[in-house]
Write a protein that holds these residues in place. Structure first.
Motif, PDB file in Angstrom:
ATOM      1  N   SER A   8       0.858  -1.186   0.000  1.00  0.00           N
ATOM      2  CA  SER A   8       0.000   0.000   0.000  1.00  0.00           C
ATOM      3  C   SER A   8       0.895   1.237   0.000  1.00  0.00           C
ATOM      4  O   SER A   8       1.734   1.391   0.889  1.00  0.00           O
ATOM      5  CB  SER A   8      -0.909   0.012   1.232  1.00  0.00           C
ATOM      6  N   ILE A   9       0.722   2.085  -0.994  1.00  0.00           N
ATOM      7  CA  ILE A   9       1.497   3.323  -1.091  1.00  0.00           C
ATOM      8  C   ILE A   9       0.625   4.465  -0.604  1.00  0.00           C
ATOM      9  O   ILE A   9      -0.495   4.648  -1.082  1.00  0.00           O
ATOM     10  CB  ILE A   9       1.942   3.576  -2.542  1.00  0.00           C
ATOM     11  N   ILE A  10       1.134   5.227   0.350  1.00  0.00           N
ATOM     12  CA  ILE A  10       0.371   6.320   0.949  1.00  0.00           C
ATOM     13  C   ILE A  10       0.971   7.652   0.533  1.00  0.00           C
ATOM     14  O   ILE A  10       2.169   7.901   0.712  1.00  0.00           O
ATOM     15  CB  ILE A  10       0.345   6.190   2.485  1.00  0.00           C
ATOM     16  N   MET A  11       0.119   8.510  -0.033  1.00  0.00           N
ATOM     17  CA  MET A  11       0.575   9.811  -0.507  1.00  0.00           C
ATOM     18  C   MET A  11      -0.375  10.918  -0.057  1.00  0.00           C
ATOM     19  O   MET A  11      -1.466  11.077  -0.608  1.00  0.00           O
ATOM     20  CB  MET A  11       0.661   9.815  -2.043  1.00  0.00           C
ATOM     21  N   PRO A  12       0.003  11.701   0.952  1.00  0.00           N
ATOM     22  CA  PRO A  12      -0.785  12.892   1.287  1.00  0.00           C
ATOM     23  C   PRO A  12      -0.429  14.029   0.330  1.00  0.00           C
ATOM     24  O   PRO A  12       0.714  14.125  -0.129  1.00  0.00           O
ATOM     25  CB  PRO A  12      -0.342  13.217   2.716  1.00  0.00           C
ATOM     26  N   VAL A  13      -1.404  14.885   0.028  1.00  0.00           N
ATOM     27  CA  VAL A  13      -1.123  15.999  -0.877  1.00  0.00           C
ATOM     28  C   VAL A  13      -1.926  17.215  -0.448  1.00  0.00           C
ATOM     29  O   VAL A  13      -3.089  17.111  -0.063  1.00  0.00           O
ATOM     30  CB  VAL A  13      -1.443  15.607  -2.348  1.00  0.00           C
ATOM     31  N   TYR A  14      -1.270  18.366  -0.531  1.00  0.00           N
ATOM     32  CA  TYR A  14      -1.946  19.637  -0.273  1.00  0.00           C
ATOM     33  C   TYR A  14      -1.465  20.645  -1.313  1.00  0.00           C
ATOM     34  O   TYR A  14      -0.276  20.945  -1.397  1.00  0.00           O
ATOM     35  CB  TYR A  14      -1.646  20.155   1.134  1.00  0.00           C
ATOM     36  N   ASN A  15      -2.392  21.144  -2.120  1.00  0.00           N
ATOM     37  CA  ASN A  15      -2.067  22.098  -3.185  1.00  0.00           C
ATOM     38  C   ASN A  15      -0.858  21.620  -3.998  1.00  0.00           C
ATOM     39  O   ASN A  15       0.116  22.359  -4.188  1.00  0.00           O
ATOM     40  CB  ASN A  15      -1.810  23.491  -2.596  1.00  0.00           C
ATOM     41  N   GLY A  16      -0.963  20.401  -4.471  1.00  0.00           N
ATOM     42  CA  GLY A  16       0.167  19.796  -5.165  1.00  0.00           C
ATOM     43  C   GLY A  16      -0.001  19.684  -6.662  1.00  0.00           C
ATOM     44  O   GLY A  16       0.672  18.867  -7.299  1.00  0.00           O
ATOM     45  N   SER A  17      -0.855  20.489  -7.261  1.00  0.00           N
ATOM     46  CA  SER A  17      -1.181  20.320  -8.677  1.00  0.00           C
ATOM     47  C   SER A  17       0.031  20.476  -9.602  1.00  0.00           C
ATOM     48  O   SER A  17       0.041  19.935 -10.708  1.00  0.00           O
ATOM     49  CB  SER A  17      -2.276  21.310  -9.097  1.00  0.00           C
ATOM     50  N   ASP A  41      -6.210  13.946  -0.132  1.00  0.00           N
ATOM     51  CA  ASP A  41      -6.198  15.367  -0.462  1.00  0.00           C
ATOM     52  C   ASP A  41      -6.518  16.144   0.812  1.00  0.00           C
ATOM     53  O   ASP A  41      -7.638  16.101   1.322  1.00  0.00           O
ATOM     54  CB  ASP A  41      -7.222  15.660  -1.553  1.00  0.00           C
ATOM     55  N   ASN A  42      -5.530  16.879   1.273  1.00  0.00           N
ATOM     56  CA  ASN A  42      -5.615  17.561   2.561  1.00  0.00           C
ATOM     57  C   ASN A  42      -6.269  18.938   2.436  1.00  0.00           C
ATOM     58  O   ASN A  42      -5.711  19.942   2.881  1.00  0.00           O
ATOM     59  CB  ASN A  42      -4.195  17.706   3.142  1.00  0.00           C
ATOM     60  N   GLY A  43      -7.442  18.991   1.807  1.00  0.00           N
ATOM     61  CA  GLY A  43      -8.148  20.261   1.694  1.00  0.00           C
ATOM     62  C   GLY A  43      -7.534  21.216   0.694  1.00  0.00           C
ATOM     63  O   GLY A  43      -7.536  22.438   0.913  1.00  0.00           O
ATOM     64  N   SER A  44      -7.010  20.693  -0.410  1.00  0.00           N
ATOM     65  CA  SER A  44      -6.364  21.544  -1.418  1.00  0.00           C
ATOM     66  C   SER A  44      -7.326  22.584  -1.978  1.00  0.00           C
ATOM     67  O   SER A  44      -8.525  22.326  -2.134  1.00  0.00           O
ATOM     68  CB  SER A  44      -5.823  20.683  -2.564  1.00  0.00           C
ATOM     69  N   THR A  45      -6.774  23.746  -2.311  1.00  0.00           N
ATOM     70  CA  THR A  45      -7.575  24.831  -2.882  1.00  0.00           C
ATOM     71  C   THR A  45      -7.164  25.140  -4.316  1.00  0.00           C
ATOM     72  O   THR A  45      -7.688  26.072  -4.930  1.00  0.00           O
ATOM     73  CB  THR A  45      -7.445  26.104  -2.028  1.00  0.00           C
ATOM     74  N   ASP A  46      -6.215  24.370  -4.863  1.00  0.00           N
ATOM     75  CA  ASP A  46      -5.804  24.561  -6.256  1.00  0.00           C
ATOM     76  C   ASP A  46      -6.491  23.502  -7.133  1.00  0.00           C
ATOM     77  O   ASP A  46      -7.587  23.071  -6.825  1.00  0.00           O
ATOM     78  CB  ASP A  46      -4.278  24.504  -6.383  1.00  0.00           C
ATOM     79  N   ARG A  62      -6.718   0.730  -8.986  1.00  0.00           N
ATOM     80  CA  ARG A  62      -5.402   0.852  -8.342  1.00  0.00           C
ATOM     81  C   ARG A  62      -5.278   2.061  -7.429  1.00  0.00           C
ATOM     82  O   ARG A  62      -4.381   2.119  -6.596  1.00  0.00           O
ATOM     83  CB  ARG A  62      -4.301   0.925  -9.413  1.00  0.00           C
ATOM     84  N   ILE A  63      -6.167   3.040  -7.596  1.00  0.00           N
ATOM     85  CA  ILE A  63      -6.066   4.292  -6.830  1.00  0.00           C
ATOM     86  C   ILE A  63      -7.299   4.498  -5.967  1.00  0.00           C
ATOM     87  O   ILE A  63      -8.430   4.338  -6.424  1.00  0.00           O
ATOM     88  CB  ILE A  63      -5.885   5.502  -7.778  1.00  0.00           C
ATOM     89  N   LYS A  64      -7.058   4.883  -4.711  1.00  0.00           N
ATOM     90  CA  LYS A  64      -8.131   5.289  -3.811  1.00  0.00           C
ATOM     91  C   LYS A  64      -7.853   6.724  -3.384  1.00  0.00           C
ATOM     92  O   LYS A  64      -6.721   7.080  -3.065  1.00  0.00           O
ATOM     93  CB  LYS A  64      -8.185   4.379  -2.581  1.00  0.00           C
ATOM     94  N   ILE A  65      -8.896   7.535  -3.379  1.00  0.00           N
ATOM     95  CA  ILE A  65      -8.732   8.941  -3.020  1.00  0.00           C
ATOM     96  C   ILE A  65      -9.645   9.280  -1.847  1.00  0.00           C
ATOM     97  O   ILE A  65     -10.833   8.940  -1.852  1.00  0.00           O
ATOM     98  CB  ILE A  65      -9.056   9.860  -4.212  1.00  0.00           C
ATOM     99  N   TYR A  66      -9.081   9.963  -0.870  1.00  0.00           N
ATOM    100  CA  TYR A  66      -9.828  10.433   0.293  1.00  0.00           C
ATOM    101  C   TYR A  66      -9.628  11.944   0.382  1.00  0.00           C
ATOM    102  O   TYR A  66      -8.531  12.442   0.145  1.00  0.00           O
ATOM    103  CB  TYR A  66      -9.344   9.746   1.566  1.00  0.00           C
ATOM    104  N   THR A  67     -10.680  12.659   0.713  1.00  0.00           N
ATOM    105  CA  THR A  67     -10.628  14.117   0.693  1.00  0.00           C
ATOM    106  C   THR A  67     -11.021  14.712   2.040  1.00  0.00           C
ATOM    107  O   THR A  67     -12.082  14.385   2.576  1.00  0.00           O
ATOM    108  CB  THR A  67     -11.566  14.672  -0.402  1.00  0.00           C
ATOM    109  N   PHE A  68     -10.151  15.571   2.556  1.00  0.00           N
ATOM    110  CA  PHE A  68     -10.452  16.337   3.768  1.00  0.00           C
ATOM    111  C   PHE A  68     -10.919  17.734   3.352  1.00  0.00           C
ATOM    112  O   PHE A  68     -10.496  18.249   2.315  1.00  0.00           O
ATOM    113  CB  PHE A  68      -9.219  16.463   4.663  1.00  0.00           C
ATOM    114  N   THR A  69     -11.750  18.321   4.170  1.00  0.00           N
ATOM    115  CA  THR A  69     -12.226  19.679   3.867  1.00  0.00           C
ATOM    116  C   THR A  69     -11.228  20.740   4.316  1.00  0.00           C
ATOM    117  O   THR A  69     -11.338  21.901   3.919  1.00  0.00           O
ATOM    118  CB  THR A  69     -13.578  19.944   4.555  1.00  0.00           C
TER     119      THR A  69
END
Length: 201
Positions: A8-17, A41-46, A62-69
């Motif tokens: 399992s590969i874990i990748m947090p991202v915030y405004n990482g476009s 996705d840690n509440g990205s605004t981009d 293969r990909i799962k996405i979870y989104t925080f506000t």
């Protein structure tokens, strides 16, 4: 959990476009195919959310996405993803990095041969925003050398590590979220007493 060699590969991202597409692609291009990629996705605004949805549409299996506000921090997000991960091995990844094509395969091979290793890292090449090499990070290789260097500087390239989940004191919690950007330093130092550390050469 899934069978023993699933990753399992874990990748947090915030405004990482700006970079996240390359980070994701480097995981999808891994020579080792028995993986899942969990992105928080840690509440990205981009435009991060739009990019993630595009990848999810193409690689739904293969990909799962979870989104925080809101941005709850990378380590909180990683803990969240861990509770939903199926793998015996947990690979960390940052949204502004790229991994070598054989990274996962090489790490799994090492951990299968060294089941007492709890955290396995790598060396790293430093690149700028255009992908140009600007330096290197050279990390100690064996447990004793890593242990000694913890007193001076973090001896692991955090987004390169793979963790043997079965050796964690709690298989569903990794990071102690207490010291901000130093949570990985603190967490890994505690894990020294739960197994061996190593860095690939």
């Amino acid at each position: 959990m899934a069978d023993k060699s699933f990753v399992s590969i874990i990748m947090p991202v915030y405004n990482g476009s700006r970079f996240v597409a390359k980070a994701i692609q480097s995981m999808l291009n891994q020579s080792y195919k028995r993986i899942e990629l969990l992105i928080v996705d840690n509440g990205s605004t981009d435009d991060t959310a739009t990019l993630l949805k595009s990848f999810k549409k193409q690689f739904a299996n293969r990909i799962k996405i979870y989104t925080f506000t809101s941005n709850k921090g990378a380590f909180f997000a990683s803990n969240y993803a861990l509770t939903r991960a199926k793998g015996r091995y947990i690979a960390m990844m940052d949204a502004d990095d790229v991994s070598h094509t054989h990274r996962i395969a090489t790490q799994v091979d090492y951990l299968e041969k060294n089941p007492q290793t709890i955290v396995l890292g790598t060396q790293a090449t430093i690149i700028n925003a255009k992908g140009k090499v600007t330096g290197k990070k050279s990390m100690p290789l064996d447990h004793d050398s890593i242990y000694k260097q913890f007193a001076i500087v973090h001896p692991m390239v955090h987004p390169s590590v793979m963790i043997n989940r079965t050796l964690l004191p709690n298989p569903n919690v990794l990071y102690t979220c207490k010291y901000g950007v130093n949570d990985d330093y603190y967490t890994f130092f505690k894990l020294l007493s739960h197994g061996k550390f190593a860095n690939l050469s």
